[in-house]
Every structure is written in C-alpha cells, then in structure tokens.
Design an enzyme around this catalytic site. Structure first.
Site, PDB file in Angstrom:
ATOM      1  N   ASN A 295       0.872  -1.180   0.000  1.00 33.27           N
ATOM      2  CA  ASN A 295       0.000   0.000   0.000  1.00 33.27           C
ATOM      3  C   ASN A 295       0.907   1.226   0.000  1.00 33.27           C
ATOM      4  O   ASN A 295       1.461   1.593   1.033  1.00 33.27           O
ATOM      5  CB  ASN A 295      -0.888  -0.037   1.255  1.00 33.27           C
ATOM      6  CG  ASN A 295      -1.747   1.202   1.386  1.00 33.27           C
ATOM      7  OD1 ASN A 295      -1.847   1.996   0.453  1.00 33.27           O
ATOM      8  ND2 ASN A 295      -2.382   1.362   2.540  1.00 33.27           N
TER       9      ASN A 295
ATOM     10  N   LYS B 196       0.101   4.192  -0.319  1.00 34.06           N
ATOM     11  CA  LYS B 196      -0.587   5.363   0.239  1.00 34.06           C
ATOM     12  C   LYS B 196      -0.356   6.583  -0.661  1.00 34.06           C
ATOM     13  O   LYS B 196      -0.245   6.429  -1.873  1.00 34.06           O
ATOM     14  CB  LYS B 196      -0.141   5.617   1.679  1.00 34.06           C
ATOM     15  CG  LYS B 196      -0.250   4.363   2.545  1.00 34.06           C
ATOM     16  CD  LYS B 196      -0.165   4.663   4.005  1.00 34.06           C
ATOM     17  CE  LYS B 196      -0.145   3.359   4.773  1.00 34.06           C
ATOM     18  NZ  LYS B 196      -0.249   3.540   6.206  1.00 34.06           N
TER      19      LYS B 196
ATOM     20  N   HIS C  81      -9.573   0.650   4.540  1.00 36.82           N
ATOM     21  CA  HIS C  81      -8.333   0.914   5.293  1.00 36.82           C
ATOM     22  C   HIS C  81      -8.666   1.846   6.463  1.00 36.82           C
ATOM     23  O   HIS C  81      -9.522   2.730   6.338  1.00 36.82           O
ATOM     24  CB  HIS C  81      -7.291   1.552   4.366  1.00 36.82           C
ATOM     25  CG  HIS C  81      -5.933   1.590   5.001  1.00 36.82           C
ATOM     26  ND1 HIS C  81      -5.584   2.547   5.929  1.00 36.82           N
ATOM     27  CD2 HIS C  81      -4.866   0.771   4.875  1.00 36.82           C
ATOM     28  CE1 HIS C  81      -4.349   2.313   6.338  1.00 36.82           C
ATOM     29  NE2 HIS C  81      -3.883   1.240   5.717  1.00 36.82           N
TER      30      HIS C  81
ATOM     31  N   GLU D 103      -7.268   4.331   7.589  1.00 37.68           N
ATOM     32  CA  GLU D 103      -7.124   5.767   7.292  1.00 37.68           C
ATOM     33  C   GLU D 103      -8.358   6.294   6.557  1.00 37.68           C
ATOM     34  O   GLU D 103      -8.786   7.427   6.768  1.00 37.68           O
ATOM     35  CB  GLU D 103      -5.832   5.997   6.487  1.00 37.68           C
ATOM     36  CG  GLU D 103      -4.612   5.806   7.393  1.00 37.68           C
ATOM     37  CD  GLU D 103      -3.356   5.325   6.691  1.00 37.68           C
ATOM     38  OE1 GLU D 103      -3.273   5.370   5.451  1.00 37.68           O
ATOM     39  OE2 GLU D 103      -2.429   4.879   7.418  1.00 37.68           O
TER      40      GLU D 103
ATOM     41  N   GLU E  23      -5.567  -5.455  10.250  1.00 37.65           N
ATOM     42  CA  GLU E  23      -4.587  -4.398  10.505  1.00 37.65           C
ATOM     43  C   GLU E  23      -4.922  -3.704  11.824  1.00 37.65           C
ATOM     44  O   GLU E  23      -5.754  -2.775  11.843  1.00 37.65           O
ATOM     45  CB  GLU E  23      -4.619  -3.366   9.376  1.00 37.65           C
ATOM     46  CG  GLU E  23      -4.279  -3.930   8.011  1.00 37.65           C
ATOM     47  CD  GLU E  23      -3.684  -2.848   7.123  1.00 37.65           C
ATOM     48  OE1 GLU E  23      -2.548  -3.029   6.689  1.00 37.65           O
ATOM     49  OE2 GLU E  23      -4.345  -1.826   6.894  1.00 37.65           O
TER      50      GLU E  23
ATOM     51  N   GLY F  10       1.992   2.020  10.761  1.00 35.71           N
ATOM     52  CA  GLY F  10       2.886   3.170  10.648  1.00 35.71           C
ATOM     53  C   GLY F  10       3.517   3.593  11.963  1.00 35.71           C
ATOM     54  O   GLY F  10       4.096   4.669  12.055  1.00 35.71           O
TER      55      GLY F  10
ATOM     56  N   SER G  34       3.167  -2.414  10.336  1.00 33.97           N
ATOM     57  CA  SER G  34       4.624  -2.392  10.546  1.00 33.97           C
ATOM     58  C   SER G  34       5.299  -3.725  10.223  1.00 33.97           C
ATOM     59  O   SER G  34       6.260  -4.112  10.886  1.00 33.97           O
ATOM     60  CB  SER G  34       4.950  -1.935  11.969  1.00 33.97           C
ATOM     61  OG  SER G  34       4.463  -0.621  12.188  1.00 33.97           O
TER      62      SER G  34
HETATM   63  C1  PEP Z   1      -0.940  -0.052   6.049  1.00 29.03           C
HETATM   64  O1  PEP Z   1      -1.148   1.142   6.021  1.00 29.03           O
HETATM   65  O2  PEP Z   1      -1.733  -0.815   5.466  1.00 29.03           O
HETATM   66  C2  PEP Z   1       0.226  -0.534   6.776  1.00 29.03           C
HETATM   67  C3  PEP Z   1       0.239  -1.767   7.166  1.00 29.03           C
HETATM   68  O3  PEP Z   1       1.227   0.380   7.030  1.00 29.03           O
HETATM   69  P1  PEP Z   1       2.655   0.094   7.724  1.00 29.03           P
HETATM   70  O4  PEP Z   1       3.184  -1.186   7.119  1.00 29.03           O
HETATM   71  O5  PEP Z   1       3.492   1.263   7.366  1.00 29.03           O
HETATM   72  O6  PEP Z   1       2.390  -0.064   9.170  1.00 29.03           O
END
Ligand code: PEP
Length: 253
Positions: free
Chosen positions: A9, A11, A98, A100, A170, A176, A216
């Site tokens: 992703n 983003k 997601h 976000e 997630e 993040g 992460s």
């Molecule tokens: C994400 O936004 O789907 C995600 C998993 O981000 P990160 O790997 O940076 O935590």
C-alpha cells in the site's frame, strides 16, 4: 491451498516517475527471485495506475491494485473513481476499508458493505481491511470489534462471493507506528476471524480465504508473522516503498 499474497500500500507517496521506477525495481526482483505461487500486488495512488498496467504485463505474479473505489457506478461524484474506471486500466485488486479511510473519510461498515459488493460485481478483488484501536484492544473488545466489522460489511455476501474476498487484519495501533502485533496476537486474531467466518458461512469457505496481516510488517519480522498457520500474507505500508524490503518480505514465507 490458500493464496499467498503480499500487497504493498503505497498510500499517498511517489510522483509518477518515482512510482514507475519503484514498480520496475519490484518487477525485476520479482521475476528473478519470487516464486510464482506468491502473488504480489502493488496498490498505487490512482494517478499511477494506467502507466503501471503496461509495466506489470511482463509478469504474471505481480498485480495492480487501487487504494479505494466509489460505491457508485458513475455520475456527479467529484474526485471519486469508479470500479469501471479501475477495470479499464487493468486494476485487479482494491483496498477497501483501510483504517485511514475509515478515520479521515468516515467510511462506515455499511458503506463498505456496498463497496465490497460493487467491487465483486465488477470483478475486482476487494482487500477488505479490519482492525481495532489500542483502546479497544486494551478493553479486551478486539475480537468482538473485528467480528462486527466483518459481519456488517461481508455478512450479506454468499459463499461464492466471500471466496473472492481477501481480508487484511490491521490493528490500528500497529499501522505506521513501528509497533507490530506479536506473532501470537496476529495468529489469535486471524484464527478468530476464520472461526467467525466458519460460523457465518462454513468451514470450507472460511478455510479458502486468504487473511493478510498489516501493521509495521518488515523484513525483520515477516518470517515469524508469515509462519503462523492462519497468516496468509501481508499488507505492507512503509516497507512497500523500498523494493528490496518489499521483496524480502515476499521471500519470507
Ligand atoms: C498499512 O497502512 O496498510 C500498513 C500496514 O502500514 P505500515 O506497514 O506502514 O504499518
């Protein structure tokens, strides 16, 4: 056998030329190193999709994904992108729900139910995201919370439709932040999602769904997470912006 999937992703990162270089680097490494039974998905910003489709044609196991999609077919929805538009530039996967989007664009479970159905009607594979906040986990409500997200957004599907959905767990507190769910925490939730799907649909259907972990994930922790019996892949944010790291994760099964 469930599909092994590593989805990136990106983003809101990378201008056009930088996105093309990143995709080319991923494709070249994937062709040389990643086994064909591992599916890679690049979920790029919409501006990249048309140009990436041409690049991705050179490999069968790297696919194109979008990060969002309108629940409407067409019309006066300024700034939105339809399923038909995504299909027309070769998109096969779309991230829906997601955290976000849920937080900054107020996407509800009910809205996401419409988006999931609409994606399926248009032969796009939804990567349906679910996951709890830190407060919800600390209140020990995480399992119920995620079950509700799944029931509200996927509960209306029939078995054939559900089998076409990919789920990404997630935990919001791990996205993040550099904090990863432990392998045991990820396995507990993935197993619980699968058990819940078995009660809502049936065991065979639940067993066929790929459930990805996101939060992460990086080359240093991917092996342990991907070794869990119910973790079928990853949705990768930050580490998907570095081709070598993304591929290293894909090589961690
Ligand atoms: C994400 O936004 O789907 C995600 C998993 O981000 P990160 O790997 O940076 O935590």
């Amino acid at each position: 056998m469930r599909k092994k999937i590593i989805a990136g992703n990106w983003k809101m990162n990378k201008a056009l030329a930088d996105g093309q270089s990143l995709a080319l680097e991923v494709i070249n490494l994937a062709i040389e190193e990643v086994p064909q039974d591992t599916q890679l998905v690049l979920c790029a910003p919409a501006i990249h999709l048309a140009s990436l489709d041409d690049l991705l044609k050179s490999t069968a196991h790297v696919h194109l994904g979008a990060q969002n999609m309108s629940e409407h077919a067409s019309g006066a929805f300024t700034g939105d992108i339809s399923a038909e538009m995504l299909k027309s530039v070769g998109v096969q996967f779309v991230i829906l729900g997601h955290s976000e989007r849920r937080e900054y664009h107020h996407e509800s479970n009910e809205l996401l139910s419409k988006k999931v159905k609409f994606a399926l009607q248009n032969n796009l594979t939804p990567i349906f995201c679910c996951g709890e906040s830190l407060a919800t986990r600390e209140a020990n409500q995480h399992i119920e919370f995620v079950n509700k997200q799944i029931k509200d957004s996927l509960g209306d599907l029939n078995k054939d439709e559900l089998q076409k959905v990919v789920i990404a767990y997630e935990p919001i507190w791990a996205i993040g932040t550099g904090k990863t769910a432990s392998a045991a925490q990820a396995q507990e939730m993935h197993k619980s999602i699968r058990d819940f799907l078995a009660t809502q649909f049936n065991q065979a259907t639940a067993d066929s769904i790929s459930i990805l972990y996101g939060g992460s994930m990086k080359p240093t922790n991917a092996k342990e997470l991907l070794a869990q019996p119910d973790v079928d892949g990853g949705l990768i944010g930050g580490a998907s912006l570095v081709a070598r790291d993304f591929i290293a994760i894909a090589l961690s099964f």
